[in-house]
Write an enzyme that holds these catalytic residues in place. Sequence first.
Site, PDB file in Angstrom:
ATOM      1  N   CYS A 102       0.844  -1.187   0.000  1.00 53.67           N
ATOM      2  CA  CYS A 102       0.000   0.000   0.000  1.00 53.67           C
ATOM      3  C   CYS A 102       0.880   1.239   0.000  1.00 53.67           C
ATOM      4  O   CYS A 102       1.878   1.295   0.716  1.00 53.67           O
ATOM      5  CB  CYS A 102      -0.904  -0.007   1.229  1.00 53.67           C
ATOM      6  SG  CYS A 102      -2.054   1.375   1.300  1.00 53.67           S
ATOM      7  N   HIS A 144      -8.934  -3.510  -3.200  1.00 52.72           N
ATOM      8  CA  HIS A 144      -8.021  -2.809  -2.286  1.00 52.72           C
ATOM      9  C   HIS A 144      -8.382  -1.324  -2.216  1.00 52.72           C
ATOM     10  O   HIS A 144      -8.454  -0.739  -1.133  1.00 52.72           O
ATOM     11  CB  HIS A 144      -6.579  -3.010  -2.768  1.00 52.72           C
ATOM     12  CG  HIS A 144      -5.545  -2.332  -1.938  1.00 52.72           C
ATOM     13  ND1 HIS A 144      -4.665  -3.021  -1.144  1.00 52.72           N
ATOM     14  CD2 HIS A 144      -5.238  -1.012  -1.785  1.00 52.72           C
ATOM     15  CE1 HIS A 144      -3.858  -2.151  -0.529  1.00 52.72           C
ATOM     16  NE2 HIS A 144      -4.184  -0.930  -0.916  1.00 52.72           N
ATOM     17  N   GLU A 145      -8.619  -0.705  -3.373  1.00 51.60           N
ATOM     18  CA  GLU A 145      -8.932   0.731  -3.392  1.00 51.60           C
ATOM     19  C   GLU A 145     -10.308   1.016  -2.806  1.00 51.60           C
ATOM     20  O   GLU A 145     -10.486   2.006  -2.085  1.00 51.60           O
ATOM     21  CB  GLU A 145      -8.801   1.299  -4.803  1.00 51.60           C
ATOM     22  CG  GLU A 145      -7.398   1.208  -5.385  1.00 51.60           C
ATOM     23  CD  GLU A 145      -6.292   1.666  -4.444  1.00 51.60           C
ATOM     24  OE1 GLU A 145      -6.473   2.698  -3.746  1.00 51.60           O
ATOM     25  OE2 GLU A 145      -5.241   1.009  -4.394  1.00 51.60           O
ATOM     26  N   HIS A 148     -10.142   1.220   0.844  1.00 49.39           N
ATOM     27  CA  HIS A 148      -9.702   2.535   1.338  1.00 49.39           C
ATOM     28  C   HIS A 148     -10.883   3.482   1.516  1.00 49.39           C
ATOM     29  O   HIS A 148     -10.937   4.251   2.476  1.00 49.39           O
ATOM     30  CB  HIS A 148      -8.699   3.182   0.375  1.00 49.39           C
ATOM     31  CG  HIS A 148      -7.288   2.775   0.588  1.00 49.39           C
ATOM     32  ND1 HIS A 148      -6.597   3.010   1.759  1.00 49.39           N
ATOM     33  CD2 HIS A 148      -6.416   2.125  -0.229  1.00 49.39           C
ATOM     34  CE1 HIS A 148      -5.369   2.538   1.658  1.00 49.39           C
ATOM     35  NE2 HIS A 148      -5.229   1.991   0.458  1.00 49.39           N
TER      36      HIS A 148
END
Length: 179
Positions: A102, A144-145, A148
Amino acid sequence: MRELGISQVEDDPGLLCPVDGFAYPFDAALAVDTMNQLREAVRRIRQVHTFSKGMGLAAPQIGIARRAAIVFPAGSDEAITLVNPRIVDRSPTMDVPRFEGCLSFFDVRGRVRRPLAITVEHQREDGTVELTTFGGSVGRLVAHEIDHLDGILYSHWLEPGEGLISVEDYRGTGVGWQY
């Protein structure tokens, strides 16, 4: 990464909070501006580092608390832009644990299991709604994004007993995910 304008977890508790979406048509100009800022941040990052597995960046990582992210699949200069993304379906089959990193805590890696495919409802910068299924390594990057944007870090998905390892101990650098 901090010097390139990327918020770091230890300095920014906002990375651990869900963020708000854009309300179309009122926030259309703000969405375009946010995506442009994400593209500029990626341009700066790519000048100093290559990403063999692809890369992504979410708006909270550059200090913008909005639901926007950009993903570049491995070997591609074509961006996947995600405005107001949300995962609406996950394949029941999970991938094997694979190392992720990351930009907001760049010096460590951790092995994470993710679904082999996800379906995401998102918007284009003009507000058009789309439904897209992402699989394999691209699905992993997109998930993954989106994490966030929900205030979740990949380290939250580590298997019991698994920990983060230093990038020096990580031996997969430069090797893309194989599907």
